[in-house]
Design an enzyme around this catalytic site. Structure first.
Site, mmCIF file in Angstrom:
data_model
loop_
_atom_site.group_PDB
_atom_site.id
_atom_site.type_symbol
_atom_site.label_atom_id
_atom_site.label_comp_id
_atom_site.label_asym_id
_atom_site.label_seq_id
_atom_site.Cartn_x
_atom_site.Cartn_y
_atom_site.Cartn_z
ATOM 1 N N HIS A 1 6.851 4.883 2.040
ATOM 2 C CA HIS A 1 6.154 4.724 0.143
ATOM 3 C C HIS A 1 7.217 3.334 0.633
ATOM 4 C CE1 HIS A 1 4.669 4.474 -3.219
ATOM 5 N NE2 HIS A 1 4.450 6.020 -3.514
ATOM 6 N N ASP B 1 -14.530 5.182 9.074
ATOM 7 C CA ASP B 1 -15.770 5.897 10.376
ATOM 8 C C ASP B 1 -14.230 5.235 11.763
ATOM 9 O OD1 ASP B 1 -16.903 6.279 11.871
ATOM 10 O OD2 ASP B 1 -19.182 5.644 11.001
#
Length: 460
Positions: free
Chosen positions: A168, A383
Site C-alpha cells: 500500500h 480487459d
C-alpha cells in the site's frame, strides 16, 4: 451449489519473479509523506473475476489468459518500473523505493471446478470464502520484498480469477487498478498505456518548514475514550443498496440536501449512523467519520496518471447521541462537510502534520472510514483480451473500522452499491434493525446470497 458447501482443489505452479519487458532506470525514488504514514504500511488485495469468454471476446490467437496477463504485466512494468523495485527505510522512518528491476511475483494456478461453482459471479462480493486458494500467501514484509503478488487461477469452464496483493505504500486502490488496467491494455496490443503514469510524489511532500493549516481530526485524538476492552470477534459482512433504497433514504432529507447529496453521501451517512447506534456508544462519546477523498482532481492541473497514495482522509467529528438522535440529514451534512475540506492546500497541510507527528496512523478509536471505489476501480474496461471483468475490487476492508462502496448486482440482477463492513456478532442484529427503519423495510442484502456461511441471513 453454494460456495460454502463446495470442496475443490487449486493446483499452483511454482511462483516466479516477473521482471519488466525492457531495461528500466536503476534509481532510488523517495516516496511521498502521504505514502509512508503508518496507516498504509500494509498489503492490500484486489480480485478481478472473468467469466468464460464468448465468441466475440475469445482471442483469435491460440493462447491462454495467464500467458497474456503475464506478458501485459511485464510490459506495464516498463512504464510503472518502481513496482519492480523494493522499499527501503531511511532516517526518520522515511521510505523510498529502490528501483532495482527485480520484478513482481507471478503465479499460475488451475482449479478443478467451473467458475459458476462459486456462485453467480456477478453477485460475488466480500467475504470471499475461497480467497485463500486464489491468493499467494506471501507478501507481509513491507521492506526489502516484492511489491506485488499476482495469481491467475484458471477454471474448467474457461473463466479465470486474478488476485493482486500490493504494498500500500506504493499505491492506493485506484493507483494499483491503474497499473493493472495498463497491463491489460498492453496485453491486448496497445503501444502505450493511457493515461501515462506520473511519479510526482513531491506534490504530496511536506513543506520546509512544515506549516499545518487545518485541524486534521483524522489523525488527532479529540476527547477520545480509551479503546473498549473486548474479546468478541468481529466479522465481515456486505450490505447492498439498490437505487430504490437510495431514493427512499433521499426522500427523508431536507429539500436542499435532496438535490445536493450524492448516493455516496446518503449511503455513507446511513451506514455510519446505524453503525454508531448498533455499537451502543455512550451519548457523550466522540465518534468520527473519515471519508477517503481522491485528491488527484484537486490539483491544477489535475494529477492524471498519478498512482501513489492520493486518497486524503478528512474527518467529521460529533457526539454519538447527537448523531443517532438527529435525522439522517445531520449525518449527510457531516459527510459533505468532510468531503469539502480537501483542496491542494489541505493535501500540503496533511503532509506537514504527518511529518511533524511521526507519520502517525489515522485514529481508529470510535471511527468509521469509508471510500467510494465505484468510479475509481474501472472493471468495465479491465480487459486482457478475454472479455471484461464482471465483478471484483478489494477483497476485504483491512481493518474493522474501514468500509467502501463498490459497484455490484443483487440476485435479482439490479445494479447497486455493495458496502462491506465489520461488526461484532452481538451488534449485527441492532445494525440490521436500524437500517431497516431507514430504508422503510426494504431488504438489505448481504454476502449470504452467495457466501451463506460468512454473511448474515437476516432479511429486512
Amino acid at each position: 451449489m453454494a460456495s460454502s458447501q463446495l470442496e475443490f482443489n487449486v493446483e499452483r505452479k511454482q511462483p516466479e519473479l516477473l521482471g519488466p519487458a525492457e531495461p528500466t532506470p536503476y534509481e532510488l525514488k523517495e516516496l511521498s509523506d502521504i505514502d509512508d504514514q503508518d496507516g498504509v504500511r500494509l498489503f492490500l488485495t484486489a480480485i478481478f473475476i472473468y467469466p468464460p469468454p464468448t465468441k466475440t471476446s475469445m482471442p483469435t490467437r491460440k493462447t491462454d489468459p495467464a500467458s497474456d496477463i503475464r506478458r501485459g504485466l511485464s510490459k506495464a512494468m516498463v512504464y510503472y518500473y518502481p513496482f519492480a523495485g523494493r522499499i527501503r527505510e531511511g532516517p526518520n522512518r522515511k521510505l523510498s523505493v529502490d528501483c532495482t528491476g527485480e520484478g513482481i511475483v507471478f503465479c499460475e494456478a488451475d482449479a478443478d471446478i467451473r467458475l459458476d461453482g462459486l456462485g453467480d459471479v456477478e453477485v460475488l462480493r466480500p467475504p470471499y470464502p475461497f480467497i485463500d486458494k486464489m491468493t499467494l500467501g506471501e507478501g507481509s514484509a513491507i521492506l526489502g520484498a516484492p511489491l506485488v503478488y499476482v495469481q491467475v487461477t484458471r477454471f474448467a469452464c474457461g473463466g479465470f480469477i486474478i488476485t493482486g496483493r500490493f504494498n500500500h505504500v506504493m499505491a492506493d486502490a485506484p493507483g494499483f487498478t491503474m497499473f493493472m488496467k495498463a497491463a491489460a491494455d498492453l496485453a491486448r496490443g496497445a503501444t502505450v498505456p493511457m493515461p501515462l503514469p506520473v511519479w510526482e510524489r513531491e506534490r504530496y511532500r511536506s513543506r520546509v518548514p512544515p506549516r499545518v493549516t487545518f485541524a486534521h481530526h483524522e489523525y488527532m485524538h479529540v476527547d477520545d475514550p480509551p479503546p473498549r476492552p473486548t474479546s468478541e470477534p468481529w466479522s465481515l459482512h456486505s450490505a447492498f443498496f439498490t437505487k430504490a433504497d437510495v431514493a427512499t433514504l433521499r426522500a427523508q432529507l431536507p429539500a436542499d440536501l435532496r438535490k445536493a447529496a450524492t448516493s455516496f453521501d446518503i449511503i455513507t451517512a446511513c451506514m455510519w449512523r446505524c453503525r454508531v447506534s448498533a455499537l451502543q456508544y455512550g451519548p457523550d462519546e466522540v465518534v468520527r467519520l473519515i471519508v477517503a477523498v481522491n485528491s488527484r482532481t484537486k490539483f491544477d492541473p489535475p494529477l492524471t496518471g498519478y498512482y501513489g497514495n492520493g486518497l486524503m482522509l478528512p474527518a467529521a467529528v460529533t457526539e454519538a447521541g447527537k448523531l443517532v438522535g438527529s435525522d439522517l440529514g445531520y449525518a449527510v451534512e457531516l459527510v459533505r462537510e468532510a468531503k469539502g475540506k480537501v483542496t491542494e492546500e489541505y493535501v500540503r497541510s496533511a503532509a506537514d502534520f504527518l511529518v511533524l507527528n511521526g507519520r502517525v496512523h489515522f485514529v481508529v478509536s470510535n471511527t468509521f472510514l469509508v471510500s467510494d471505489l465505484r468510479r475509481l476501480i474501472d472493471l468495465a474496461n479491465m480487459d486482457w483480451g478475454w472479455g471484461k471483468a464482471v465483478s471484483g475490487g478489494p477483497v476485504d476492508v483491512g481493518e474493522n473500522v474501514i468500509s467502501f462502496l463498490a459497484t455490484s448486482k443483487n440476485s435479482a440482477g439490479e445494479e447497486g452499491a455493495v458496502v462491506p463492513f465489520c461488526l461484532p456478532d452481538s451488534a449485527l442484529g441492532r445494525f440490521t434493525s436500524e437500517v431497516k427503519k431507514l430504508v422503510c423495510f426494504r431488504p438489505l442484502e448481504n454476502a449470504a446470497a452467495s457466501n451463506p456461511d460468512h454473511g448474515y441471513m437476516s432479511r429486512m
